[in-house]
Design an enzyme around this catalytic site. Structure first.
Site, mmCIF file in Angstrom:
data_model
loop_
_atom_site.group_PDB
_atom_site.id
_atom_site.type_symbol
_atom_site.label_atom_id
_atom_site.label_comp_id
_atom_site.label_asym_id
_atom_site.label_seq_id
_atom_site.Cartn_x
_atom_site.Cartn_y
_atom_site.Cartn_z
ATOM 1 C CB SER A 112 -0.951 0.015 1.201
ATOM 2 O OG SER A 112 -2.056 -0.827 0.958
ATOM 3 C CE LYS B 259 -4.537 1.973 -0.773
ATOM 4 N NZ LYS B 259 -3.930 0.726 -0.300
ATOM 5 C CB SER C 239 -4.517 1.566 3.753
ATOM 6 O OG SER C 239 -3.598 1.129 2.776
#
Length: 372
Positions: A65, A68, A120
């Site tokens: 993640s 991102k 997230s």
């Protein structure tokens, strides 16, 4: 040929110099490095972009993640915070960490940016991608090219969230570059540093509350029953001076973490890829940042141009890449640990070239004998 051999020795000895090379002869570096669990890591001075210490910085790994970070800065440069985004059925169905979005929900781009950095939410990342580029696949192509323009040349993203894919990879060095660029945006800095963000009551759910309430306790936030998403980056509480940035996990990537912190006028960015568990990831990050602050406090800062923090989003450079340009050659991230650094190839090529030129000079200078 004695001089040739001596010159070759000099070339080989100089090839290992530089920041990382010098650090590897430093006892404090060796002690710190021996305690780091992560496979690859980087500590960077955010003001200058100088890499203070690293291991396997150019090896390719799954990012999870921390992808991102790229998604967020791409969205900030291509969209507007007050844009209204309608959640599609495809975005709502995105697997993994979720903001519990459903088809037809409407949120601002600002809401979704907080949702993907703090909570997230993979569904939020997919929705952002669709809003910016029409579909997530197209967004990933454009993001890869965008990140290449800012210096992340060993990164290829195939989605906006970090879900595992053999063609979705980055390096510790590239993630430091991406984060340094993102942190030059004051809006991104505010988002990354926020411990919580008020969520829409009509989109709140028991499942979200059950997920966020214990995270709030870890961050020392009082829970008054209002709808709010909480930052899952525990570095904000665990490390003095921390100002972000993003954590990640998948089975393939293991635990990934990007952190930023400020102390005594110095701002550092650190990246740790493939830590075995969450505890070791945060321990790794603390040790990396501690080492970076110790080094910057005792040595002269490299003479490089700083990244300026712009005053408004409008002053940011706008991405102008072409989405149809080819992506980087595909590499299997699982082979990263045994993969080669292209610098080694360049070094060997240079050495061979040096030998060839030296031999040619030697041959031309050698006295010629008369042959009848």
């Amino acid at each position: 040929m004695g001089k040739l051999f001596l010159s070759l020795v000099v070339v080989l000895s100089l090839a290992g110099t530089g920041v990382a090379g010098a650090n590897k002869d430093n006892a404090s570096f060796q002690q710190m490095a021996s305690q780091i669990n992560a496979d690859a890591w980087v500590v960077m001075d955010n003001r200058t972009g100088r890499i203070i210490a690293e291991r396997n910085k150019d090896m390719r790994y799954y990012p999870a993640s921390i992808t991102k970070i790229g998604t967020a800065i791409m969205a900030l440069e291509r969209g507007r915070l007050d844009d209204v985004v309608t959640i599609s059925k495809a975005a709502a169905a995105t697997e993994g960490s979720s903001l519990e979005l459903t088809s037809g929900d409407k949120l601002t781009l600002r809401d979704l940016l907080y949702g993907i950095i703090l909570h997230s939410g993979n569904d939020g990342a997919a929705a952002i991608a669709e809003h910016i580029s029409g579909d997530e696949n197209q967004f990933a192509k454009e993001m890869t090219l965008f990140l290449r323009t800012i210096g992340a040349r060993n990164t290829n993203f195939t989605n906006a969230s970090g879900l595992p894919d053999d063609q979705h990879y980055t390096t510790a060095s590239d993630m430091a570059v991406i984060t340094r660029y993102a942190m030059s945006n004051p809006v991104f800095r505010d988002i990354a540093a926020a411990k919580s963000y008020d969520w829409k009551d009509e989109l709140w759910s028991k499942r979200l509350e059950d997920h966020e309430r214990p995270e709030a306790k870890i961050l020392g936030l009082s829970w008054d029953g209002t709808a709010q998403i909480v930052n899952h980056n525990r570095l904000l509480t665990l490390y003095e001076g921390a100002i972000g940035v993003k954590n990640g996990f998948t089975d393939e990537a293991r635990y990934t973490l990007v952190g930023a912190a400020q102390r005594n006028g110095t701002e550092l960015i650190a990246v740790a890829l493939k830590s075995e568990n969450a505890v070791s990831a945060y321990q790794d990050m603390a040790k990396l940042l501690d080492y970076g602050f110790t080094v910057t406090a005792t040595e002269t800062v490299a003479n490089e141009q700083p990244v300026e923090v712009v005053e408004s989003q409008a002053e940011l450079p706008r991405y102008a890449g072409k989405a149809e340009e080819p992506a980087q050659p595909v590499i299997d991230p699982e082979s990263a640990s045994s993969g080669g650094n292209p610098g080694i190839l360049y070094l060997l090529t240079g050495i061979l070239g040096f030998i060839a030129v030296s031999y040619l000079v030697y041959a031309l200078r050698k006295p010629k004998r008369n042959v009848r």
